[in-house]
Design an enzyme around this catalytic site. Structure first.
Site, PDB file in Angstrom:
ATOM      1  N   HIS A  93      -2.894   0.969   6.793  1.00 28.04           N
ATOM      2  CA  HIS A  93      -3.123   1.066   5.354  1.00 28.04           C
ATOM      3  C   HIS A  93      -2.822   2.501   4.940  1.00 28.04           C
ATOM      4  O   HIS A  93      -3.109   3.454   5.680  1.00 28.04           O
ATOM      5  CB  HIS A  93      -4.558   0.689   4.995  1.00 28.04           C
ATOM      6  CG  HIS A  93      -4.836   0.778   3.520  1.00 28.04           C
ATOM      7  ND1 HIS A  93      -3.994   0.229   2.577  1.00 28.04           N
ATOM      8  CD2 HIS A  93      -5.830   1.382   2.830  1.00 28.04           C
ATOM      9  CE1 HIS A  93      -4.477   0.466   1.372  1.00 28.04           C
ATOM     10  NE2 HIS A  93      -5.590   1.171   1.497  1.00 28.04           N
ATOM     11  N   ASP A 111      -7.153   6.025  -3.569  1.00 29.31           N
ATOM     12  CA  ASP A 111      -6.448   4.839  -3.086  1.00 29.31           C
ATOM     13  C   ASP A 111      -6.089   3.957  -4.279  1.00 29.31           C
ATOM     14  O   ASP A 111      -6.969   3.401  -4.941  1.00 29.31           O
ATOM     15  CB  ASP A 111      -7.330   4.074  -2.100  1.00 29.31           C
ATOM     16  CG  ASP A 111      -6.554   3.009  -1.334  1.00 29.31           C
ATOM     17  OD1 ASP A 111      -5.424   2.690  -1.741  1.00 29.31           O
ATOM     18  OD2 ASP A 111      -7.084   2.491  -0.336  1.00 29.31           O
ATOM     19  N   CYS A 131       0.791  -1.230   0.000  1.00 26.75           N
ATOM     20  CA  CYS A 131       0.000   0.000   0.000  1.00 26.75           C
ATOM     21  C   CYS A 131       0.824   1.282   0.000  1.00 26.75           C
ATOM     22  O   CYS A 131       0.498   2.235  -0.713  1.00 26.75           O
ATOM     23  CB  CYS A 131      -0.995  -0.007   1.156  1.00 26.75           C
ATOM     24  SG  CYS A 131      -0.257   0.036   2.809  1.00 26.75           S
TER      25      CYS A 131
END
Length: 769
Positions: free
Chosen positions: A407, A430, A349
């Site tokens: 995250h 994202d 991530c």
């Protein structure tokens, strides 16, 4: 001498339109208006050339006639640009693009730029100049990817326009302004010359047009100068990782101004699914930052479109690089281009977020990297995540839901014309491929304000992001032998903790949790949660993702427990914890305790069980005891991944009572890598840096590699093979950097070896002129 017959004379004589012509009388021919002379001035030019080379003919013609002939030729010569001075240095400074290493003319939309054109002669009456700007493979005026506009003496707003600033001899100084909502990308600028009803077009050159956060009329305008400098111009930063118990920081080289990075970022747009499906429409929409942001969230991962980075959370990285070893985006983007635009292996991530941040800032969209600790991955839009364990304390991979230790995503700053002004500002994007959105692994933009208010019905992907920071966690005990699962506990407070980003102007951690949700436990937070759930599940009933055969336990537990760290947590050392158990009643309790420890990846992926134990403990009324937990290095060393994470779990059950689940994820510290600058850093002067590392183990460490990069300090990255280190041996490695820009720059390093897959270090370097 032999005299070539003039074409006009030949035409008139042969057509008998001028039978009086026995010889090309220049005086007569000057007044001739025959068809040939009107359509074909070449003959006149040929005659002048002959005369200028023949003194006899020049004398015969006379000086006045020759002057008239020269004037006629001047009138008949096409107007052509001979030189263009783009004034690149001045324009790039005015447009805040002088920091880009590439030499192209890089401009920001909605702002004028100035250049000068030198022609082969002066403009004459009846000649008019205009310009054509075009972008994309199918430029169209109706799609606003092509614009034709005249050169005028005054300014006009709202569209492309060109203004004549000055004229000196054959040189014109001109300014051109673009609209504040123009599509970004490569543009061609053509010059259009109109004369007596006919037009000719010549290419002047090309330029790159970017978003303009300095301009109030632009959708990405950011008023605060310090924030704009941080979120647009800062080319290095930090990303927060770890867990709620142990937040740490790693440096990241964004490098958006490095050579060729902007062009690589622009090529991302031309390789998107949208461009491949309908290039004309895609290019026309590139003036909208929310469209660009959403497309980039898809393209930075490789799942649907051969994008930039391939994700891998398995703990094994064959044929690629452990995600922890990357120091920044520059090497990733260059490798993507060098490989023929094949996905770079591998990312997780923070790698996706760091790379997306580079692209956004390169385009002029203010952006920052956000870390959410205890981040929920809710796959079924019920705003809860279901986590499973067996009666022995083993975590089970039974649910598609999960809670990640952390995250990382991005926020980009722009207005939301589609939602209304109250949703303007920071928008979540994202690029980590988690769930499909409209059939593609993309996520956002989602308004941070909208997330805080529970407006999960608004675009884009609001339910998923709302759950990441606000979902309730439901723990279940699943007995496979009896095919029964029991709800063990629910937790409304643990998800979405310490939401963090780098502070403006420093490397401090700035907590932005309050921007995403109201305080945990407050009445307003529950009100927003129920509002969001009501929008998603109007007729909801409680249940787990896989609730078949479920039983519920409603009784309050009579015991409590937590894991406590009792010694230093470091790779190479025995892990020492204590399970603290407390009897909450005035009765004696006999407790069966089943404990396990697993190495994990940061997103909760189980790697390997490294320890287990079962004990029976008797607790007197209201007694609290410490039960030691020790996990030797030899048991976990083979299975520890670069995250250095171990998940310890205990299922504690008093007779005829519900189980009490105790869990803690611990992170083991790496030994330290230290970077030292050995002299004053100056622009374009080499300076030495020293790396220090001590092997803390009682065994050698092998296959040691030091990777270093830093925008403005190194061209590209530096890879140094470090010799094997004996037990307890200290290593000193010197290397040279060459600063290219003044100011405070960041050097980031990754040291890897067979026992320590990724040790990070960073050094701030003040570079003098």
């Amino acid at each position: 001498m032999a005299f070539p017959v003039h074409k006009c004379y030949e035409y008139c004589r042969m057509s008998k339109s001028r039978p009086d012509l026995d010889f090309p009388d220049l005086t007569v021919q000057r007044r001739c208006s025959c068809q040939y002379l009107n359509v074909q001035p070449l003959g006149l030019q040929m005659l002048l050339g002959v005369m200028l080379s023949s003194p006899a003919l020049e004398a015969q013609a006379g000086t006045k006639v020759l002057h008239d002939l020269r004037s006629s030729l001047f009138l008949l010569t096409d107007l052509k640009p001979q030189n263009v001075n783009w004034q690149t240095t001045a324009n790039r400074q005015e447009h805040h693009t002088d920091v880009y290493s590439s030499q192209e003319l890089i401009l920001r939309r909605g702002q004028q730029f100035t250049f000068s054109v030198t022609f082969n002669r002066s403009l004459r009456s009846g000649e008019n100049l205009g310009f054509i700007t075009s972008t994309g493979p199918y430029p169209s005026e109706s799609a606003r990817t092509k614009t034709v506009f005249p050169l005028s003496n005054g300014a006009s707003g709202g569209s492309w326009y060109a203004q004549l600033l000055s004229q000196r001899d054959n040189t014109l100084t001109i300014s051109i302004s673009s609209p504040a909502n123009a599509p970004i990308g490569w543009y061609t600028l053509d010059l259009q010359i109109s004369s007596q009803g006919s037009d000719s077009t010549q290419k002047l050159g090309m330029f790159i047009l970017l978003f303009n956060p300095w301009l109030q009329a632009d959708d990405v305008f950011m008023n605060n100068n310090a924030e704009r400098n941080e979120y647009v111009l800062e080319d290095a930063g930090a990303i927060f990782v770890g867990s709620t118990n142990r937040i740490s920081m790693v440096g990241w080289n964004f490098g958006q101004f490095e050579g060729d990075i902007l062009n690589i970022c622009l090529s991302i747009l031309d390789r998107s699914l949208n461009f491949r499906r309908d290039a004309a429409t895609d290019v026309a929409r590139r003036g909208d930052p929310k469209y660009i942001g959403r497309m980039l969230s898809a393209m930075v991962n490789s799942n649907d479109d051969n994008g930039v980075i391939a994700g891998n959370w398995s703990g094994n990285y064959p044929g690629g690089r452990d995600p922890r070893n990357w120091n920044g985006s520059v090497e990733i983007l260059k490798e993507w281009k060098k490989s023929g635009f094949r996905p770079v292996q591998y990312g997780q991530c923070w790698v996706f977020a760091g790379t997306l941040n580079t692209v956004l800032r390169a385009f002029g969209i203010p952006s920052r990297v956000i870390t959410n600790f205890n981040s929920a991955h809710d796959t079924d839009r019920n705003l809860s995540v279901d986590v499973y364990y067996d009666p022995m304390g083993n975590p089970l991979d039974k649910s598609s839901d999960s809670v990640w230790n952390f995250h990382v995503w991005n926020e980009a700053w722009f207005v939301r014309n589609d939602l209304g002004p109250s949703y303007n500002g920071w928008q979540v994007l994202d690029a980590t491929p988690q769930e499909r959105s409209q059939g593609v692994f993309q996520c956002g933009p989602a308004s941070v304000v909208g997330i805080r208010e529970g407006d999960v019905n608004q675009n884009f992907d609001m339910p998923f992001i709302f759950a990441e920071v606000n979902a309730d966690r439901i723990n279940w005990i699943y007995d496979a032998n009896r095919n029964i699962q029991k709800k063990n506990s629910s937790d409304t407070n643990s998800v979405g903790r310490y939401i963090s980003t780098k502070a403006v102007g420093s490397y401090s951690r700035m907590d932005v949790t309050e921007k995403y949700k109201y305080p945990e436990g407050s009445q307003q937070e529950r009100k927003v949660y129920n509002k969001a759930l009501g929008k998603l599940k109007p007729n909801r009933t409680f249940g787990a993702t896989s609730a078949a055969g479920a039983e519920r336990e409603e009784r309050e537990p009579s015991i409590s427990g937590i894991f406590k760290v009792t010694d230093i947590l470091a790779v190479g050392k025995e892990v020492k914890l204590a399970l603290m158990l407390k009897n909450l009643t005035r009765d004696v309790k006999t407790v069966t305790v089943n404990m396990t420890a697993w190495t994990i990846v940061y997103n909760g992926t189980l790697v390997h069980e490294v320890w287990k134990d079962s004990v029976i403990i008797t607790l007197d009324p209201e007694e609290e005891i410490q039960h030691p937990v020790k996990i030797p290095y030899a048991q976990y060393e083979k299975y520890l991944k670069a995250d250095n994470m171990i998940r310890t779990t205990a299922v504690c059950q008093a007779s005829d009572e519900p189980e009490v689940l105790v869990e803690r994820d611990i992170i083991l510290d790496n030994p330290t890598v230290t970077l030292e600058l050995l002299d004053q850093a100056r622009v374009r002067r080499p300076v030495n840096v020293q790396m220090l590392f001590s092997n803390p183990l009682d065994e050698p460490v092998k296959n040691c590699v030091l990777m270093v990069e830093g925008s403005g300090l190194l061209l590209g990255s530096l890879k140094i093979d470090v010799p094997t280190l004996r037990p307890k041996e200290r290593s000193r490695v010197r290397f040279e950097i060459m600063p290219t820009r003044s100011g405070t720059k960041q050097l980031v390093a990754d040291f890897s070896c067979n026992k320590f897959p990724a040790i990070k270090a960073m050094l701030s370097v003040d570079v003098a002129e």
